[in-house]
Design a protein around this motif. Structure first.
Motif, mmCIF file in Angstrom:
data_model
loop_
_atom_site.group_PDB
_atom_site.id
_atom_site.type_symbol
_atom_site.label_atom_id
_atom_site.label_comp_id
_atom_site.label_asym_id
_atom_site.label_seq_id
_atom_site.Cartn_x
_atom_site.Cartn_y
_atom_site.Cartn_z
ATOM 1 N N UNK A 15 -44.507 -68.122 -35.895
ATOM 2 C CA UNK A 15 -45.904 -67.700 -35.908
ATOM 3 C C UNK A 15 -46.780 -68.854 -35.436
ATOM 4 N N UNK A 16 -48.047 -68.671 -35.478
ATOM 5 C CA UNK A 16 -48.959 -69.724 -35.002
ATOM 6 C C UNK A 16 -48.661 -71.051 -35.695
ATOM 7 N N UNK A 17 -47.516 -71.584 -35.464
ATOM 8 C CA UNK A 17 -47.170 -72.866 -36.091
ATOM 9 C C UNK A 17 -47.534 -74.002 -35.157
ATOM 10 N N UNK A 18 -48.639 -74.651 -35.405
ATOM 11 C CA UNK A 18 -49.007 -75.739 -34.485
ATOM 12 C C UNK A 18 -49.147 -77.032 -35.279
ATOM 13 N N UNK A 27 -54.953 -79.967 -26.186
ATOM 14 C CA UNK A 27 -54.609 -78.550 -26.192
ATOM 15 C C UNK A 27 -54.580 -77.953 -24.797
ATOM 16 N N UNK A 28 -53.472 -77.475 -24.360
ATOM 17 C CA UNK A 28 -53.327 -76.903 -23.027
ATOM 18 C C UNK A 28 -54.393 -75.849 -22.765
ATOM 19 N N UNK A 82 -58.282 -72.557 -16.190
ATOM 20 C CA UNK A 82 -58.304 -73.078 -17.561
ATOM 21 C C UNK A 82 -57.332 -74.231 -17.669
ATOM 22 N N UNK A 83 -56.202 -74.075 -17.010
ATOM 23 C CA UNK A 83 -55.207 -75.151 -17.028
ATOM 24 C C UNK A 83 -55.840 -76.414 -16.467
ATOM 25 N N UNK A 87 -56.125 -79.994 -17.891
ATOM 26 C CA UNK A 87 -55.711 -81.204 -17.185
ATOM 27 C C UNK A 87 -56.670 -82.343 -17.508
ATOM 28 N N UNK A 88 -57.923 -81.989 -17.567
ATOM 29 C CA UNK A 88 -58.946 -83.006 -17.844
ATOM 30 C C UNK A 88 -58.711 -83.651 -19.197
ATOM 31 N N UNK A 89 -58.549 -82.840 -20.215
ATOM 32 C CA UNK A 89 -58.356 -83.419 -21.541
ATOM 33 C C UNK A 89 -57.038 -84.163 -21.601
ATOM 34 N N UNK A 90 -56.040 -83.584 -20.947
ATOM 35 C CA UNK A 90 -54.719 -84.227 -20.960
ATOM 36 C C UNK A 90 -54.831 -85.597 -20.299
#
Length: 106
Positions: A15-18, A27-28, A82-83, A87-90
DNA sequence: ACGCTGATTGTTCAT
DNA sequence: ATGAACAATCAGCGT
C-alpha cells in the motif's frame, strides 16, 4: 514495441508505503494516470453516478487503457512534463547533497 | 554493463 | 489524515 517489462512491477500489493530516508526526498513527478484521472474523474463519475471508489477506481483504470495510445498521449505528455519538474528537485537534491557533503567535509 | 526495487503521485470513498 | 485499488514511473543502487 520499445521493450518489454519482464517483471510484474516488483509484485507487491502492499500500500502507500513510502517515508523515504533522504533529507529532501526529490519526490518524482506524477504519472500519466494521475493526469488522466484528474480529467476523467469527473467524467467517469458523471457516467457512473452512485459508484463507490471501488467501482470508479476500477472503471477509471479500465477506461485509461481503453483510450488509444494517442489518447493517453496528452496525459503521458503531462507526466513527462511533470517528470521534468521532478528533475528539477532531483537536481537540487543532488546539488544539496553535494553541498552538504562539502559542509560535512568542512 | 545489467537489472531490480523501492519510493512516489493523484483520484475517489469511508472511517 | 490515511488507507486502499487503479496505473505509471523511472531514478538510484547493487551485483
Amino acid at each position: 514495441m520499445p521493450k518489454a517489462a519482464a517483471k510484474s512491477r516488483s509484485g507487491k500489493a502492499e500500500k502507500t508505503r513510502r517515508q523515504k530516508k533522504d533529507p529532501n526526498a526529490p519526490k518524482r513527478g506524477l504519472s500519466a494516470y494521475m493526469f488522466f484521472a484528474n480529467e476523467q474523474r469527473d467524467n467517469v463519475r458523471e457516467e457512473n453516478p452512485g459508484v463507490s471508489f471501488g467501482q470508479v477506481g476500477k472503471i477509471l483504470g479500465e477506461r485509461w487503457k481503453a483510450l488509444s495510445d494517442k489518447q493517453r498521449a496528452p496525459y503521458e505528455a503531462k507526466a513527462a512534463a511533470d517528470k521534468k519538474r521532478y528533475e528539477d528537485e532531483k537536481q537540487a537534491y543532488n546539488q544539496a547533497q553535494a553541498d552538504a557533503e562539502e559542509e560535512e567535509s568542512s
